[in-house]
Design a protein around this motif. Structure first.
Motif, PDB file in Angstrom:
ATOM      1  N   VAL A 122     -20.223 -20.015   7.238  1.00 18.30           N
ATOM      2  CA  VAL A 122     -19.757 -18.755   6.337  1.00 18.30           C
ATOM      3  C   VAL A 122     -18.058 -18.443   6.725  1.00 18.30           C
ATOM      4  CG1 VAL A 122     -21.565 -17.523   6.245  1.00 18.30           C
ATOM      5  CG2 VAL A 122     -20.210 -17.044   8.163  1.00 18.30           C
ATOM      6  N   PRO A 123     -17.388 -18.372   5.677  1.00 18.46           N
ATOM      7  CA  PRO A 123     -15.829 -18.216   5.642  1.00 18.46           C
ATOM      8  C   PRO A 123     -15.456 -16.952   6.433  1.00 18.46           C
ATOM      9  CG  PRO A 123     -16.615 -17.678   3.411  1.00 18.46           C
ATOM     10  CD  PRO A 123     -17.659 -17.990   4.135  1.00 18.46           C
ATOM     11  N   LEU A 124     -16.588 -16.326   7.399  1.00 15.22           N
ATOM     12  CA  LEU A 124     -15.948 -15.105   8.025  1.00 15.22           C
ATOM     13  C   LEU A 124     -15.508 -15.369   9.388  1.00 15.22           C
ATOM     14  CD1 LEU A 124     -18.721 -12.412   6.649  1.00 15.22           C
ATOM     15  CD2 LEU A 124     -16.534 -12.707   5.933  1.00 15.22           C
ATOM     16  N   ASN A 125     -14.656 -14.636   9.882  1.00 12.45           N
ATOM     17  CA  ASN A 125     -14.125 -14.894  11.144  1.00 12.45           C
ATOM     18  C   ASN A 125     -13.995 -13.654  12.066  1.00 12.45           C
ATOM     19  OD1 ASN A 125     -13.531 -17.549  10.829  1.00 12.45           O
ATOM     20  ND2 ASN A 125     -11.701 -16.832   9.809  1.00 12.45           N
ATOM     21  N   PRO A 126     -15.220 -13.087  12.744  1.00 17.78           N
ATOM     22  CA  PRO A 126     -15.037 -11.891  13.342  1.00 17.78           C
ATOM     23  C   PRO A 126     -14.545 -12.053  14.758  1.00 17.78           C
ATOM     24  CG  PRO A 126     -17.351 -12.675  13.501  1.00 17.78           C
ATOM     25  CD  PRO A 126     -16.517 -13.636  12.622  1.00 17.78           C
ATOM     26  N   TYR A 127     -13.629 -11.036  15.124  1.00 15.87           N
ATOM     27  CA  TYR A 127     -12.728 -11.097  16.523  1.00 15.87           C
ATOM     28  C   TYR A 127     -12.684  -9.676  17.184  1.00 15.87           C
ATOM     29  CZ  TYR A 127      -9.501  -8.390  13.680  1.00 15.87           C
ATOM     30  OH  TYR A 127      -8.914  -7.447  13.046  1.00 15.87           O
ATOM     31  N   ALA A 128     -12.587  -9.694  18.434  1.00 14.89           N
ATOM     32  CA  ALA A 128     -12.439  -8.640  19.424  1.00 14.89           C
ATOM     33  C   ALA A 128     -11.266  -8.771  20.239  1.00 14.89           C
ATOM     34  CB  ALA A 128     -13.599  -8.535  20.379  1.00 14.89           C
ATOM     35  N   GLU A 129     -10.765  -7.675  20.229  1.00 16.76           N
ATOM     36  CA  GLU A 129      -9.328  -7.718  21.410  1.00 16.76           C
ATOM     37  C   GLU A 129      -9.243  -6.360  22.038  1.00 16.76           C
ATOM     38  OE1 GLU A 129      -6.642  -9.683  17.771  1.00 16.76           O
ATOM     39  OE2 GLU A 129      -6.128  -7.917  18.457  1.00 16.76           O
ATOM     40  N   PHE A 130      -8.520  -6.479  23.210  1.00 14.94           N
ATOM     41  CA  PHE A 130      -8.212  -5.486  24.141  1.00 14.94           C
ATOM     42  C   PHE A 130      -6.829  -5.334  24.178  1.00 14.94           C
ATOM     43  CE2 PHE A 130      -7.464  -3.188  27.992  1.00 14.94           C
ATOM     44  CZ  PHE A 130      -8.199  -2.080  27.800  1.00 14.94           C
ATOM     45  N   LEU A 131      -6.329  -4.463  23.676  1.00 16.16           N
ATOM     46  CA  LEU A 131      -4.683  -4.434  23.791  1.00 16.16           C
ATOM     47  C   LEU A 131      -4.116  -3.155  24.464  1.00 16.16           C
ATOM     48  CD1 LEU A 131      -4.303  -5.257  19.816  1.00 16.16           C
ATOM     49  CD2 LEU A 131      -4.292  -6.901  21.742  1.00 16.16           C
ATOM     50  N   PHE A 132      -2.929  -3.230  25.036  1.00 13.86           N
ATOM     51  CA  PHE A 132      -2.299  -2.084  25.929  1.00 13.86           C
ATOM     52  C   PHE A 132      -1.027  -2.487  25.869  1.00 13.86           C
ATOM     53  CE2 PHE A 132      -3.566  -5.805  28.472  1.00 13.86           C
ATOM     54  CZ  PHE A 132      -2.180  -6.076  29.230  1.00 13.86           C
ATOM     55  N   GLY A 133      -0.123  -1.316  26.134  1.00 16.37           N
ATOM     56  CA  GLY A 133       1.409  -1.658  26.164  1.00 16.37           C
ATOM     57  C   GLY A 133       1.771   0.017  25.819  1.00 16.37           C
ATOM     58  N   PRO A 134       3.353   0.220  25.661  1.00 19.14           N
ATOM     59  CA  PRO A 134       4.028   1.616  25.434  1.00 19.14           C
ATOM     60  C   PRO A 134       3.451   2.203  24.036  1.00 19.14           C
ATOM     61  CG  PRO A 134       5.477  -0.276  25.096  1.00 19.14           C
ATOM     62  CD  PRO A 134       4.082  -1.033  25.398  1.00 19.14           C
ATOM     63  N   GLY A 135       3.114   3.315  24.073  1.00 23.30           N
ATOM     64  CA  GLY A 135       2.992   4.205  22.896  1.00 23.30           C
ATOM     65  C   GLY A 135       3.936   5.426  23.060  1.00 23.30           C
ATOM     66  N   HIS A 136       4.723   5.663  21.984  1.00 22.38           N
ATOM     67  CA  HIS A 136       5.597   6.704  21.868  1.00 22.38           C
ATOM     68  C   HIS A 136       4.963   7.641  20.834  1.00 22.38           C
ATOM     69  CE1 HIS A 136       9.448   8.709  22.021  1.00 22.38           C
ATOM     70  NE2 HIS A 136       9.411   8.791  20.738  1.00 22.38           N
ATOM     71  N   PHE A 137       4.710   9.161  21.118  1.00 24.19           N
ATOM     72  CA  PHE A 137       4.540  10.093  20.335  1.00 24.19           C
ATOM     73  C   PHE A 137       5.309  11.070  20.158  1.00 24.19           C
ATOM     74  CE2 PHE A 137       1.749  13.852  19.182  1.00 24.19           C
ATOM     75  CZ  PHE A 137       1.230  13.225  18.276  1.00 24.19           C
ATOM     76  N   SER A 138       5.700  11.293  18.803  1.00 24.49           N
ATOM     77  CA  SER A 138       6.806  12.332  18.586  1.00 24.49           C
ATOM     78  C   SER A 138       6.131  13.597  17.929  1.00 24.49           C
ATOM     79  CB  SER A 138       7.909  11.691  17.741  1.00 24.49           C
ATOM     80  OG  SER A 138       8.873  12.525  17.201  1.00 24.49           O
ATOM     81  N   TYR A 139       6.371  14.746  18.245  1.00 18.01           N
ATOM     82  CA  TYR A 139       5.773  15.719  17.642  1.00 18.01           C
ATOM     83  C   TYR A 139       6.904  16.182  16.451  1.00 18.01           C
ATOM     84  CZ  TYR A 139       2.379  16.709  21.143  1.00 18.01           C
ATOM     85  OH  TYR A 139       1.564  16.220  22.259  1.00 18.01           O
ATOM     86  N   GLY A 140       8.033  15.843  16.441  1.00 14.54           N
ATOM     87  CA  GLY A 140       8.967  16.187  15.672  1.00 14.54           C
ATOM     88  C   GLY A 140       9.462  17.665  15.678  1.00 14.54           C
ATOM     89  N   ASN A 141      10.278  18.142  14.673  1.00  6.47           N
ATOM     90  CA  ASN A 141      10.585  19.601  14.812  1.00  6.47           C
ATOM     91  C   ASN A 141      11.245  19.826  16.236  1.00  6.47           C
ATOM     92  OD1 ASN A 141       9.781  20.006  12.301  1.00  6.47           O
ATOM     93  ND2 ASN A 141       7.850  20.578  12.918  1.00  6.47           N
TER      94      ASN A 141
END
Length: 181
Positions: A105-124
């Protein structure tokens, strides 16, 4: 508040992405692809929001080892989501990837585990934070043309610590993949 203090985490994230991209250049002869996607994320721990955020992302993956019916490689991506008017989550993530390639079948399932910096800005003018971000995800790509796939669905779950506790976004994405080899 120093206006440069807010921009510094974004600069660090961009420099981190360039460094990681340079690490991927030696595997350019492997099955490599660029992708872009639209994302909708549900934030179960954000106060004063409708708990859904929308955004997108782009990235590069490379499958550099073959095993029967699968390929093993890595992924690097930049992703952003806006769960509220002045609130934004930026992430630069890197990690291992395994993709199944059934011949029937032409379907390609995949799985990943990713990590790194995340920046969260609340604004105001509220404080923002850059912390460790991780995501576990899986998805399915469908071949449309010889070098173009449709990322039918990708589902991810992760966590990023903030000043008010932590975010645990569940993200649904779809997009286009351009395979280079």
């Amino acid at each position: 508040m120093n206006r440069f203090a807010v921009r510094r985490p974004r600069l660090h994230c961009a420099l981190f992405a360039l460094l990681l991209f340079a690490l991927f250049l030696p595997v350019a002869r492997a099955q490599t692809a660029l992708y872009g996607q639209f994302s909708a994320a549900h934030f179960n721990s954000l106060p004063n929001t409708n708990e859904w955020g929308y955004g997108g992302g782009f990235g590069l993956y490379s499958d550099f080892a073959k095993v029967p019916f699968a390929k093993v490689g890595g992924d690097i991506r930049f992703q952003w989501v806006r769960p509220a008017d002045n609130t934004t989550l930026f992430s630069i993530l890197l990690g291992p990837r395994i993709a199944l390639h059934p011949k029937v079948v032409p379907l390609n399932p995949y799985a990943e585990f990713l990590f790194g910096p995340g920046h969260f800005s609340y604004g105001n003018n509220a404080p923002s934070t850059t912390q460790f971000d991780w995501r576990a995800l899986g998805g399915v790509d469908k071949t449309l043309l010889p070098h173009i796939d449709w990322r039918v669905i990708e589902v991810s779950y992760g966590q990023l610590n903030t000043y008010n506790g932590h975010l645990q976004p569940v993200t649904l994405s779809t997009g286009i993949v351009l395979r280079l080899h």
